[in-house]
Design a protein around this motif. Structure first.
Motif, PDB file in Angstrom:
ATOM      1  N   LYS A 249     -13.891   2.901  -6.249  1.00  0.00           N
ATOM      2  CA  LYS A 249     -12.447   3.175  -6.251  1.00  0.00           C
ATOM      3  C   LYS A 249     -12.167   4.501  -6.954  1.00  0.00           C
ATOM      4  O   LYS A 249     -11.362   5.311  -6.484  1.00  0.00           O
ATOM      5  CB  LYS A 249     -11.684   2.057  -6.959  1.00  0.00           C
TER       6      LYS A 249
ATOM      7  N   LYS B 292     -10.356  -2.559   1.937  1.00  0.00           N
ATOM      8  CA  LYS B 292     -10.338  -2.661   0.484  1.00  0.00           C
ATOM      9  C   LYS B 292     -11.646  -2.130  -0.102  1.00  0.00           C
ATOM     10  O   LYS B 292     -12.692  -2.197   0.538  1.00  0.00           O
ATOM     11  CB  LYS B 292     -10.133  -4.121   0.043  1.00  0.00           C
TER      12      LYS B 292
ATOM     13  N   GLN C 142     -10.381   7.861  -5.406  1.00  0.00           N
ATOM     14  CA  GLN C 142      -9.184   8.454  -5.993  1.00  0.00           C
ATOM     15  C   GLN C 142      -9.424   9.912  -6.370  1.00  0.00           C
ATOM     16  O   GLN C 142      -8.570  10.774  -6.162  1.00  0.00           O
ATOM     17  CB  GLN C 142      -8.726   7.663  -7.212  1.00  0.00           C
TER      18      GLN C 142
ATOM     19  N   TYR D 180      -6.511  -1.765   7.382  1.00  0.00           N
ATOM     20  CA  TYR D 180      -6.818  -1.211   6.054  1.00  0.00           C
ATOM     21  C   TYR D 180      -8.123  -1.795   5.534  1.00  0.00           C
ATOM     22  O   TYR D 180      -8.513  -2.913   5.899  1.00  0.00           O
ATOM     23  CB  TYR D 180      -5.680  -1.520   5.072  1.00  0.00           C
TER      24      TYR D 180
ATOM     25  N   ASN E 100       0.826  -1.204   0.000  1.00  0.00           N
ATOM     26  CA  ASN E 100       0.000   0.000   0.000  1.00  0.00           C
ATOM     27  C   ASN E 100       0.862   1.256   0.000  1.00  0.00           C
ATOM     28  O   ASN E 100       0.603   2.221  -0.713  1.00  0.00           O
ATOM     29  CB  ASN E 100      -0.911  -0.001   1.223  1.00  0.00           C
TER      30      ASN E 100
ATOM     31  N   SER F 173       2.500   1.756  -3.407  1.00  0.00           N
ATOM     32  CA  SER F 173       1.510   2.238  -4.385  1.00  0.00           C
ATOM     33  C   SER F 173       1.351   3.746  -4.281  1.00  0.00           C
ATOM     34  O   SER F 173       1.295   4.452  -5.286  1.00  0.00           O
ATOM     35  CB  SER F 173       0.157   1.549  -4.161  1.00  0.00           C
ATOM     36  N   THR F 174       1.302   4.240  -3.057  1.00  0.00           N
ATOM     37  CA  THR F 174       1.156   5.683  -2.840  1.00  0.00           C
ATOM     38  C   THR F 174       2.380   6.431  -3.338  1.00  0.00           C
ATOM     39  O   THR F 174       2.263   7.470  -3.994  1.00  0.00           O
ATOM     40  CB  THR F 174       0.944   5.964  -1.338  1.00  0.00           C
TER      41      THR F 174
ATOM     42  N   GLN G 177       2.608   6.512  -7.120  1.00  0.00           N
ATOM     43  CA  GLN G 177       1.615   7.444  -7.649  1.00  0.00           C
ATOM     44  C   GLN G 177       2.146   8.874  -7.570  1.00  0.00           C
ATOM     45  O   GLN G 177       2.024   9.655  -8.515  1.00  0.00           O
ATOM     46  CB  GLN G 177       0.322   7.308  -6.838  1.00  0.00           C
TER      47      GLN G 177
ATOM     48  N   TRP H   1      -7.327   3.217   3.082  1.00  0.00           N
ATOM     49  CA  TRP H   1      -7.682   2.493   1.871  1.00  0.00           C
ATOM     50  C   TRP H   1      -6.530   1.587   1.462  1.00  0.00           C
ATOM     51  O   TRP H   1      -5.402   2.049   1.287  1.00  0.00           O
ATOM     52  CB  TRP H   1      -8.003   3.499   0.763  1.00  0.00           C
ATOM     53  N   GLU H   2      -6.801   0.304   1.306  1.00  0.00           N
ATOM     54  CA  GLU H   2      -5.814  -0.642   0.829  1.00  0.00           C
ATOM     55  C   GLU H   2      -5.806  -0.539  -0.701  1.00  0.00           C
ATOM     56  O   GLU H   2      -6.615  -1.142  -1.394  1.00  0.00           O
ATOM     57  CB  GLU H   2      -6.167  -2.067   1.258  1.00  0.00           C
ATOM     58  N   MET H   3      -4.869   0.259  -1.220  1.00  0.00           N
ATOM     59  CA  MET H   3      -4.812   0.533  -2.655  1.00  0.00           C
ATOM     60  C   MET H   3      -4.236  -0.663  -3.407  1.00  0.00           C
ATOM     61  O   MET H   3      -3.374  -1.380  -2.895  1.00  0.00           O
ATOM     62  CB  MET H   3      -3.990   1.784  -2.924  1.00  0.00           C
ATOM     63  N   ASP H   4      -4.689  -0.857  -4.637  1.00  0.00           N
ATOM     64  CA  ASP H   4      -4.199  -1.960  -5.458  1.00  0.00           C
ATOM     65  C   ASP H   4      -2.777  -1.675  -5.926  1.00  0.00           C
ATOM     66  O   ASP H   4      -2.415  -0.536  -6.147  1.00  0.00           O
ATOM     67  CB  ASP H   4      -5.103  -2.148  -6.677  1.00  0.00           C
TER      68      ASP H   4
END
Length: 244
Positions: A218, A211, A222, A209, A5, A8-9, A12, A241-244
């Motif tokens: 989602k 999902k 975002q 977290y 997670n 991912s952040t 991004q 939020w458990e982001m993909d």
């Protein structure tokens, strides 16, 4: 914290375009100004809050020239006098817990904008403390594994020797956790050993977290985060939020 997670952040943020990165520089610049005001000095050797902000700025790839220019300007003006720190809490779509930290010169304006962002994307702004109990303040130091010449065992050993409270190894990153009061000393200790951080700050870390399975939801989550990020008053947004 899930290392996946966190990465991912970070990915991004690293992938943002020039305009978005300029926003990040502006926000960190405001933090630097307030750190000088609150710490009473433009010397990071005696102002630990400023030293922490500089480390955060460097991790975010803010050029050294920018940092020095902001510090010089802040030291010779009263630019930061009108800023106050405000924290808002609420729920995003699917009940995602969200904490919003702002530095603002107009509390009413910022509160109205934050409430609007929550409402617009299916969330709601709550009362102080409504989600704060789900988070803990922790120092978080993140090292990207790619091109880093130390293995997992070495990083864990050096982090714990420096006083870290926890350590996680993910496929892409090492994440080192500290108590908030120990953050600066541990960061400086590891930096002296050659560590470079892709993220370095005291964060609100969620205990669990959540999902989001639905793609439309989602997208709303975002978009809400993007709106927060585009607002110059908003410094940080923490969520579970458990982001993909």
């Amino acid at each position: 914290m899930s290392g996946h997670n966190k990465w991912s952040t970070i990915k991004q943020k690293k992938g943002k375009n020039d305009a978005a990165r300029a926003k990040v520089f502006t926000k960190i610049g405001r933090e630097l100004i307030v750190a000088i005001r609150d710490g009473g000095s433009a010397d990071p050797n005696v102002n630990s809050k400023l030293r922490d902000c500089i480390a955060k700025a460097k991790a975010a790839n803010v050029p050294n020239d920018n940092i020095e220019r902001i510090i010089k300007k802040a030291a010779s003006s009263n630019e930061g006098d009108n800023y106050e720190s405000v924290t808002y809490e609420g729920y995003g779509p699917s009940g995602i817990a969200v904490i919003v930290e702002a530095l603002t010169d107009n509390r009413n304006r910022t509160a109205g904008e934050v409430r609007h962002y929550f409402d617009k994307f299916g969330g709601n702004m709550g009362t102080p403390g409504c989600v704060g109990f789900m988070f803990s303040k922790k120092g978080v130091l993140v090292v990207e594994r790619e091109d880093f010449d130390k293995d997992e065992d070495t990083v864990m050993e050096e982090a714990l020797e420096a006083g870290a409270s926890d350590f996680e190894a993910d496929e892409d990153i090492f994440t080192i956790y500290t108590e908030p009061d120990d953050f600066s000393a541990i960061r400086d200790d590891l930096a002296a050993k050659g560590y470079e951080f892709v993220s370095a700050e005291v964060e609100e870390v969620p205990s669990t977290y959540t999902k989001i399975e639905d793609e439309e939801t989602k997208a709303k989550m975002q978009k809400m985060l993007d709106m927060f990020e585009e607002n110059d008053d908003i410094q940080n947004v923490w969520h579970n939020w458990e982001m993909d």
